[in-house]
Design a protein around this motif. Structure first.
Motif, PDB file in Angstrom:
ATOM      1  N   ILE A   5       0.962  -6.107 -12.214  1.00 23.57           N
ATOM      2  CA  ILE A   5      -0.074  -6.225 -11.194  1.00 23.57           C
ATOM      3  C   ILE A   5      -0.850  -4.918 -11.136  1.00 23.57           C
ATOM      4  O   ILE A   5      -0.247  -3.847 -11.017  1.00 23.57           O
ATOM      5  N   SER A   9      -4.984  -3.681  -6.813  1.00 21.55           N
ATOM      6  CA  SER A   9      -4.733  -4.983  -6.209  1.00 21.55           C
ATOM      7  C   SER A   9      -3.462  -4.956  -5.374  1.00 21.55           C
ATOM      8  O   SER A   9      -3.395  -5.537  -4.285  1.00 21.55           O
ATOM      9  N   ARG A  10      -2.439  -4.288  -5.896  1.00 14.17           N
ATOM     10  CA  ARG A  10      -1.184  -4.181  -5.154  1.00 14.17           C
ATOM     11  C   ARG A  10      -1.400  -3.409  -3.847  1.00 14.17           C
ATOM     12  O   ARG A  10      -0.878  -3.797  -2.804  1.00 14.17           O
ATOM     13  N   ARG A  11      -2.175  -2.332  -3.915  1.00 18.67           N
ATOM     14  CA  ARG A  11      -2.426  -1.535  -2.705  1.00 18.67           C
ATOM     15  C   ARG A  11      -3.198  -2.335  -1.673  1.00 18.67           C
ATOM     16  O   ARG A  11      -2.927  -2.260  -0.472  1.00 18.67           O
ATOM     17  N   ALA A  14      -0.847  -4.843  -0.103  1.00 14.61           N
ATOM     18  CA  ALA A  14       0.082  -4.168   0.812  1.00 14.61           C
ATOM     19  C   ALA A  14      -0.627  -3.750   2.094  1.00 14.61           C
ATOM     20  O   ALA A  14      -0.057  -3.836   3.188  1.00 14.61           O
ATOM     21  N   LEU A 117       0.961  -9.096  -3.798  1.00 16.48           N
ATOM     22  CA  LEU A 117       1.836  -7.924  -3.820  1.00 16.48           C
ATOM     23  C   LEU A 117       2.988  -8.099  -4.800  1.00 16.48           C
ATOM     24  O   LEU A 117       3.324  -7.171  -5.543  1.00 16.48           O
ATOM     25  N   GLY A 119       3.233 -10.644  -7.170  1.00 16.56           N
ATOM     26  CA  GLY A 119       2.847 -11.219  -8.443  1.00 16.56           C
ATOM     27  C   GLY A 119       3.069 -12.716  -8.517  1.00 16.56           C
ATOM     28  O   GLY A 119       3.936 -13.266  -7.827  1.00 16.56           O
TER      29      GLY A 119
END
Length: 237
Positions: A5, A9-11, A14, A117, A119
């Motif tokens: 990921i 995008s993850r940040r 979150a 977050l 995936g």
């Protein structure tokens, strides 16, 4: 092969989940801890509805439960207003209403962020596990004492537990506690010691069953074999 990921995008995912969690935490503090809602005023309002009071109580209580008014207070109010039998039915339908509202809001607010977050691949595995045991996860959570049903339902919704599982699981799992807290409320109004003792006995049994089921479920989850990572494709020579 595990999906990678992108960090931005993850940040973002979150951060969105963090905002939702912060909002729910503030709401829980204001309503459940600081008790900014006047329960006595709500009870007077319900009583003023007369013969249709049970029909008024169910949606009002469902919404109050969704904003973290403690279910014990709402159930006790139901017992005081409607007695142990009718009150238990009213409390149970109110609990199911709260489960439906909170799970739908949790899905709406957190489902996309949760998938972003962790995936898509892990999310699909979670979805498969929910399809096999989501209903009984909801039932088991309702049996465990000390856990906010509303908060748990928001989390269940964010992880994609279907609405029918939330409704059915809440109906099954909330039934014992609906009787317990409603009967305790009714026993206060009627000064019925046998009713109070019966309610306490039911609470003890369901609490023990809930803790046992949670412990067993955790052990089974820990013992479940982890999926092997997919092999890397051969590099053509």
């Amino acid at each position: 092969m595990t999906e990678e990921i992108p960090a931005p995008s993850r940040r973002r995912a979150a951060a969105r989940l963090g905002v939702v969690a912060l909002f729910l935490a503030v709401l829980f503090y204001l309503v459940a801890v600081r008790q900014v809602i006047d329960i006595e005023a709500v009870r007077d309002l319900i009583r003023a509805a007369g013969p249709v009071a049970p029909l008024v109580f169910v949606p009002v209580s469902a919404l109050l439960g969704a904003i973290f008014v403690p279910g014990t207070l709402l159930a006790a109010m139901s017992g005081l207003l409607f007695g142990p039998l009718a009150g238990t039915v009213v409390t149970l339908f109110s609990a199911v209403g709260t489960a439906a509202v909170t799970s739908l809001l949790g899905r709406r607010a957190g489902r996309a962020s949760a998938r972003g977050l962790i995936g898509a691949e892990r999310s699909d595995r979670i979805d498969a596990q929910i399809a096999r045991g989501g209903l009984w996860a909801v039932v088991g959570q309702r049996f465990v004492p000390g856990i906010s049903d509303a908060m748990a339902s928001y989390v269940f919704g964010a992880f994609g537990v279907p609405l029918w599982q939330m409704v059915a699981g809440s109906f099954i799992g909330s039934a014992p506690r609906a009787f317990v807290y409603t009967a305790l409320g009714a026993s206060i109004g009627e000064f019925s010691a046998p009713l109070a003792y019966t309610a306490i006995g039911v609470w003890c049994v369901t609490a023990v069953l809930g803790v046992f089921a949670a412990h067993r479920g955790y052990r089974l989850w820990r013992q479940r074999p982890r999926p092997e990572p997919a092999a890397e494709p051969p590099v053509p020579s």
